[in-house]
Motif scaffolding. Structure first.
Motif, PDB file in Angstrom:
ATOM      1  N   ILE A  13       0.833  -1.207   0.000  1.00 16.13           N
ATOM      2  CA  ILE A  13       0.000   0.000   0.000  1.00 16.13           C
ATOM      3  C   ILE A  13       0.868   1.258   0.000  1.00 16.13           C
ATOM      4  O   ILE A  13       0.628   2.204  -0.758  1.00 16.13           O
ATOM      5  CB  ILE A  13      -0.949  -0.011   1.214  1.00 16.13           C
ATOM      6  CG1 ILE A  13      -1.966  -1.142   1.083  1.00 16.13           C
ATOM      7  CG2 ILE A  13      -1.658   1.337   1.348  1.00 16.13           C
ATOM      8  CD1 ILE A  13      -2.869  -1.300   2.293  1.00 16.13           C
ATOM      9  N   ASN A  14       1.901   1.268   0.834  1.00 18.14           N
ATOM     10  CA  ASN A  14       2.754   2.458   0.930  1.00 18.14           C
ATOM     11  C   ASN A  14       3.532   2.715  -0.358  1.00 18.14           C
ATOM     12  O   ASN A  14       3.680   3.862  -0.787  1.00 18.14           O
ATOM     13  CB  ASN A  14       3.729   2.293   2.102  1.00 18.14           C
ATOM     14  CG  ASN A  14       3.025   2.313   3.446  1.00 18.14           C
ATOM     15  OD1 ASN A  14       1.942   2.891   3.583  1.00 18.14           O
ATOM     16  ND2 ASN A  14       3.596   1.652   4.432  1.00 18.14           N
ATOM     17  N   VAL A  15       4.028   1.641  -0.982  1.00 17.82           N
ATOM     18  CA  VAL A  15       4.746   1.806  -2.246  1.00 17.82           C
ATOM     19  C   VAL A  15       3.813   2.361  -3.318  1.00 17.82           C
ATOM     20  O   VAL A  15       4.188   3.247  -4.107  1.00 17.82           O
ATOM     21  CB  VAL A  15       5.361   0.465  -2.691  1.00 17.82           C
ATOM     22  CG1 VAL A  15       5.885   0.565  -4.123  1.00 17.82           C
ATOM     23  CG2 VAL A  15       6.481   0.054  -1.750  1.00 17.82           C
ATOM     24  N   PHE A  16       2.584   1.857  -3.344  1.00 15.33           N
ATOM     25  CA  PHE A  16       1.620   2.361  -4.333  1.00 15.33           C
ATOM     26  C   PHE A  16       1.349   3.849  -4.123  1.00 15.33           C
ATOM     27  O   PHE A  16       1.317   4.621  -5.090  1.00 15.33           O
ATOM     28  CB  PHE A  16       0.309   1.580  -4.210  1.00 15.33           C
ATOM     29  CG  PHE A  16      -0.810   2.148  -5.031  1.00 15.33           C
ATOM     30  CD1 PHE A  16      -0.876   1.925  -6.407  1.00 15.33           C
ATOM     31  CD2 PHE A  16      -1.800   2.925  -4.438  1.00 15.33           C
ATOM     32  CE1 PHE A  16      -1.897   2.472  -7.166  1.00 15.33           C
ATOM     33  CE2 PHE A  16      -2.824   3.473  -5.197  1.00 15.33           C
ATOM     34  CZ  PHE A  16      -2.874   3.245  -6.564  1.00 15.33           C
ATOM     35  N   VAL A  17       1.172   4.265  -2.873  1.00 15.07           N
ATOM     36  CA  VAL A  17       0.892   5.675  -2.575  1.00 15.07           C
ATOM     37  C   VAL A  17       2.083   6.549  -2.948  1.00 15.07           C
ATOM     38  O   VAL A  17       1.928   7.622  -3.550  1.00 15.07           O
ATOM     39  CB  VAL A  17       0.524   5.839  -1.089  1.00 15.07           C
ATOM     40  CG1 VAL A  17       0.444   7.317  -0.709  1.00 15.07           C
ATOM     41  CG2 VAL A  17      -0.806   5.159  -0.792  1.00 15.07           C
ATOM     42  N   VAL A  18       3.282   6.084  -2.607  1.00 12.87           N
ATOM     43  CA  VAL A  18       4.491   6.871  -2.893  1.00 12.87           C
ATOM     44  C   VAL A  18       4.677   7.060  -4.398  1.00 12.87           C
ATOM     45  O   VAL A  18       5.152   8.110  -4.855  1.00 12.87           O
ATOM     46  CB  VAL A  18       5.720   6.189  -2.265  1.00 12.87           C
ATOM     47  CG1 VAL A  18       7.008   6.827  -2.760  1.00 12.87           C
ATOM     48  CG2 VAL A  18       5.646   6.282  -0.749  1.00 12.87           C
ATOM     49  N   LEU A  19       4.313   6.054  -5.181  1.00 15.09           N
ATOM     50  CA  LEU A  19       4.453   6.169  -6.632  1.00 15.09           C
ATOM     51  C   LEU A  19       3.282   6.909  -7.273  1.00 15.09           C
ATOM     52  O   LEU A  19       3.460   7.631  -8.257  1.00 15.09           O
ATOM     53  CB  LEU A  19       4.578   4.774  -7.260  1.00 15.09           C
ATOM     54  CG  LEU A  19       5.829   3.971  -6.881  1.00 15.09           C
ATOM     55  CD1 LEU A  19       5.777   2.594  -7.530  1.00 15.09           C
ATOM     56  CD2 LEU A  19       7.098   4.706  -7.292  1.00 15.09           C
ATOM     57  N   ALA A  20       2.065   6.724  -6.730  1.00 14.02           N
ATOM     58  CA  ALA A  20       0.870   7.307  -7.356  1.00 14.02           C
ATOM     59  C   ALA A  20       0.833   8.823  -7.214  1.00 14.02           C
ATOM     60  O   ALA A  20       0.446   9.525  -8.155  1.00 14.02           O
ATOM     61  CB  ALA A  20      -0.386   6.691  -6.740  1.00 14.02           C
ATOM     62  N   ILE A  21       1.250   9.346  -6.056  1.00 11.63           N
ATOM     63  CA  ILE A  21       1.138  10.792  -5.827  1.00 11.63           C
ATOM     64  C   ILE A  21       2.017  11.583  -6.806  1.00 11.63           C
ATOM     65  O   ILE A  21       1.520  12.485  -7.494  1.00 11.63           O
ATOM     66  CB  ILE A  21       1.474  11.125  -4.361  1.00 11.63           C
ATOM     67  CG1 ILE A  21       0.363  10.597  -3.447  1.00 11.63           C
ATOM     68  CG2 ILE A  21       1.651  12.628  -4.176  1.00 11.63           C
ATOM     69  CD1 ILE A  21       0.625  10.806  -1.973  1.00 11.63           C
ATOM     70  N   PRO A  22       3.303  11.300  -6.933  1.00 17.40           N
ATOM     71  CA  PRO A  22       4.095  12.077  -7.914  1.00 17.40           C
ATOM     72  C   PRO A  22       3.648  11.853  -9.345  1.00 17.40           C
ATOM     73  O   PRO A  22       3.748  12.767 -10.170  1.00 17.40           O
ATOM     74  CB  PRO A  22       5.528  11.584  -7.673  1.00 17.40           C
ATOM     75  CG  PRO A  22       5.394  10.284  -6.974  1.00 17.40           C
ATOM     76  CD  PRO A  22       4.152  10.365  -6.169  1.00 17.40           C
ATOM     77  N   PHE A  23       3.168  10.637  -9.660  1.00 16.34           N
ATOM     78  CA  PHE A  23       2.698  10.395 -11.022  1.00 16.34           C
ATOM     79  C   PHE A  23       1.493  11.271 -11.330  1.00 16.34           C
ATOM     80  O   PHE A  23       1.412  11.882 -12.414  1.00 16.34           O
ATOM     81  CB  PHE A  23       2.334   8.919 -11.191  1.00 16.34           C
ATOM     82  CG  PHE A  23       1.740   8.587 -12.537  1.00 16.34           C
ATOM     83  CD1 PHE A  23       2.546   8.503 -13.657  1.00 16.34           C
ATOM     84  CD2 PHE A  23       0.369   8.402 -12.678  1.00 16.34           C
ATOM     85  CE1 PHE A  23       2.001   8.204 -14.912  1.00 16.34           C
ATOM     86  CE2 PHE A  23      -0.186   8.114 -13.914  1.00 16.34           C
ATOM     87  CZ  PHE A  23       0.631   8.017 -15.028  1.00 16.34           C
ATOM     88  N   CYS A  24       0.527  11.349 -10.400  1.00 15.55           N
ATOM     89  CA  CYS A  24      -0.656  12.188 -10.621  1.00 15.55           C
ATOM     90  C   CYS A  24      -0.281  13.661 -10.709  1.00 15.55           C
ATOM     91  O   CYS A  24      -0.836  14.398 -11.530  1.00 15.55           O
ATOM     92  CB  CYS A  24      -1.672  11.966  -9.496  1.00 15.55           C
ATOM     93  SG  CYS A  24      -2.429  10.322  -9.480  1.00 15.55           S
ATOM     94  N   ILE A  25       0.674  14.092  -9.877  1.00 12.18           N
ATOM     95  CA  ILE A  25       1.115  15.492  -9.928  1.00 12.18           C
ATOM     96  C   ILE A  25       1.783  15.784 -11.269  1.00 12.18           C
ATOM     97  O   ILE A  25       1.554  16.838 -11.886  1.00 12.18           O
ATOM     98  CB  ILE A  25       2.065  15.788  -8.759  1.00 12.18           C
ATOM     99  CG1 ILE A  25       1.300  15.714  -7.433  1.00 12.18           C
ATOM    100  CG2 ILE A  25       2.715  17.158  -8.928  1.00 12.18           C
ATOM    101  CD1 ILE A  25       2.187  15.899  -6.215  1.00 12.18           C
ATOM    102  N   PHE A  26       2.598  14.846 -11.746  1.00  4.89           N
ATOM    103  CA  PHE A  26       3.264  15.034 -13.045  1.00  4.89           C
ATOM    104  C   PHE A  26       2.243  15.129 -14.174  1.00  4.89           C
ATOM    105  O   PHE A  26       2.332  16.027 -15.030  1.00  4.89           O
ATOM    106  CB  PHE A  26       4.227  13.882 -13.301  1.00  4.89           C
ATOM    107  CG  PHE A  26       4.761  13.841 -14.705  1.00  4.89           C
ATOM    108  CD1 PHE A  26       5.769  14.710 -15.105  1.00  4.89           C
ATOM    109  CD2 PHE A  26       4.243  12.950 -15.634  1.00  4.89           C
ATOM    110  CE1 PHE A  26       6.257  14.683 -16.409  1.00  4.89           C
ATOM    111  CE2 PHE A  26       4.716  12.922 -16.934  1.00  4.89           C
ATOM    112  CZ  PHE A  26       5.723  13.785 -17.323  1.00  4.89           C
TER     113      PHE A  26
END
Length: 296
Positions: A13-26
C-alpha cells in the motif's frame, strides 16, 4: 500499535501511494502545461493576425508551405479567375450562409483558391456574383488547407455539383482538371458587394474544446492526489483502531463471550435431551403398568 505498517500488505500500500502521488502530480502539471500552451498559441495567433493586416503583402512563393508562422500573412497573387464553387454551411455573425470560392489560375499553371466573399442563406449559384474577367491581382490573408470534420468544417461527403465542403487541394483536385495550391486566400475586402470572410486562426491554436479538456484533465489528476491521500489515511485509521482494540483485549473478550454462549447453549440442549428421555421412560413405565392392570 503501528507495527502493522511493517507487514507485506502495508508495504504494498505504501509503495503504491508513494508512486501514485508524484505520477498524478506530473500528469496534472503536464495537462496544465498543454492548456497554457494552447492559450499562448491563441494569443500569439490573435496578435499575429492583427499585425499582419498592417504589414505589406508578400509574394505567395515566399509564404509556402503554410504553417503557424505564415498563416494569416498578407499575400498578393496575379492570375485569371477560372472555375467557381460554393462552400455551404459557413456561419458569419451566427448567420448561416456560404462562401463564394473562385480558383485563380496563375502563370505557373497551378490555381489558388480565393474566397471572394460570404453570402447568407442556402448556396445558390444564381446569387454568387461572377468573377472579374481578364488578369487580376488579388490581396488577402493566406489560410491553411482545411480538413473535413475539423475546425468547424463539415464532414459531409457527396456534395451537389458546384459545391465543396472543405477548401483543400485534396478535395478540389477531384473537381477541377488542373493542379491546386494546398492553401487558400480570403480577400481583405469582399468582392462585388459580398462580405469579406474573416481570417481564421490555424488549427490547434484556439481555445477550443481540446483546450478545456486539458484543463478538465488537470483538475482530475490533482483530485486523484487528494483521493489517494484520503484513502491512505482512512485505511491507516481503521487499521490502528483494530490494533488498539486488540491490545485492549476487546476482540479476545468478544470471542470468549461468544464461546461461553455457545457452551451454555450446548449444556441447555443436553439438559433438555435428558429431560425428554426421562419423560419418555416414565411414559413407557406408565403404559406397561396400565397394561398389567388390565391383564390382572
Amino acid at each position: 500499535m503501528y507495527r502493522f505498517l511493517l507487514t507485506p500488505r502495508w508495504w504494498g500500500i505504501n509503495v503504491f501511494v508513494v508512486l501514485a502521488i508524484p505520477f498524478c502530480i506530473f500528469m496534472g502539471s503536464w495537462q496544465l502545461g498543454r492548456f497554457e500552451d494552447r492559450v499562448q498559441d491563441h494569443e500569439t495567433a490573435t496578435t499575429q493576425h492583427e499585425s499582419t493586416r498592417r504589414e505589406a503583402a508578400r509574394p505567395l512563393a515566399e509564404l509556402l508551405p503554410v504553417d503557424k508562422a505564415t498563416v494569416g500573412e498578407q499575400t498578393t497573387v496575379t492570375g485569371r479567375y477560372d472555375d467557381q464553387l460554393l462552400v455551404p454551411e459557413r456561419k458569419l455573425d451566427d448567420r448561416e450562409g456560404f462562401y463564394v470560392l473562385t480558383l485563380l489560375r496563375t502563370d505557373g499553371g497551378e490555381a489558388l483558391p480565393v474566397v471572394r466573399g460570404w453570402l447568407p442563406g442556402e448556396p445558390d449559384p444564381a446569387k454568387a456574383p461572377a468573377p472579374p474577367t481578364g488578369e487580376v491581382t488579388v490581396t488577402g490573408a493566406l489560410q491553411a488547407a482545411e480538413s473535413p470534420g475539423g475546425n468547424g468544417v463539415s464532414g459531409r461527403s457527396g456534395w451537389p455539383a458546384g459545391q465543396t465542403g472543405a477548401i483543400s487541394a485534396a478535395t478540389l483536385l477531384n473537381l477541377v482538371p488542373y493542379d491546386v495550391y494546398d492553401a487558400w486566400v480570403t480577400l481583405n475586402d469582399g468582392d462585388s458587394g459580398m462580405r469579406a470572410v474573416p481570417v481564421s486562426a490555424p488549427q490547434n491554436t484556439g481555445l477550443d474544446l481540446k483546450a478545456f479538456q486539458n484543463l478538465g484533465y488537470t483538475g482530475e489528476w490533482f483530485a486523484f492526489v487528494g483521493f489517494v491521500i484520503f484513502m491512505w489515511f482512512r485505511l491507516l485509521r481503521r487499521e490502528a483502531e483494530l490494533a488498539r482494540d486488540a491490545e485492549l483485549g476487546l476482540v479476545t473478550r468478544d470471542a470468549e463471550d461468544t464461546g461461553d454462549a455457545d457452551d451454555t447453549g450446548d449444556a441447555g440442549d443436553a439438559e433438555k435431551a435428558e429431560n425428554a428421555a426421562d419423560a419418555e421412560d416414565a411414559g413407557d413405565a406408565a403404559s406397561k403398568g396400565a397394561r398389567a392392570g388390565l391383564v390382572s
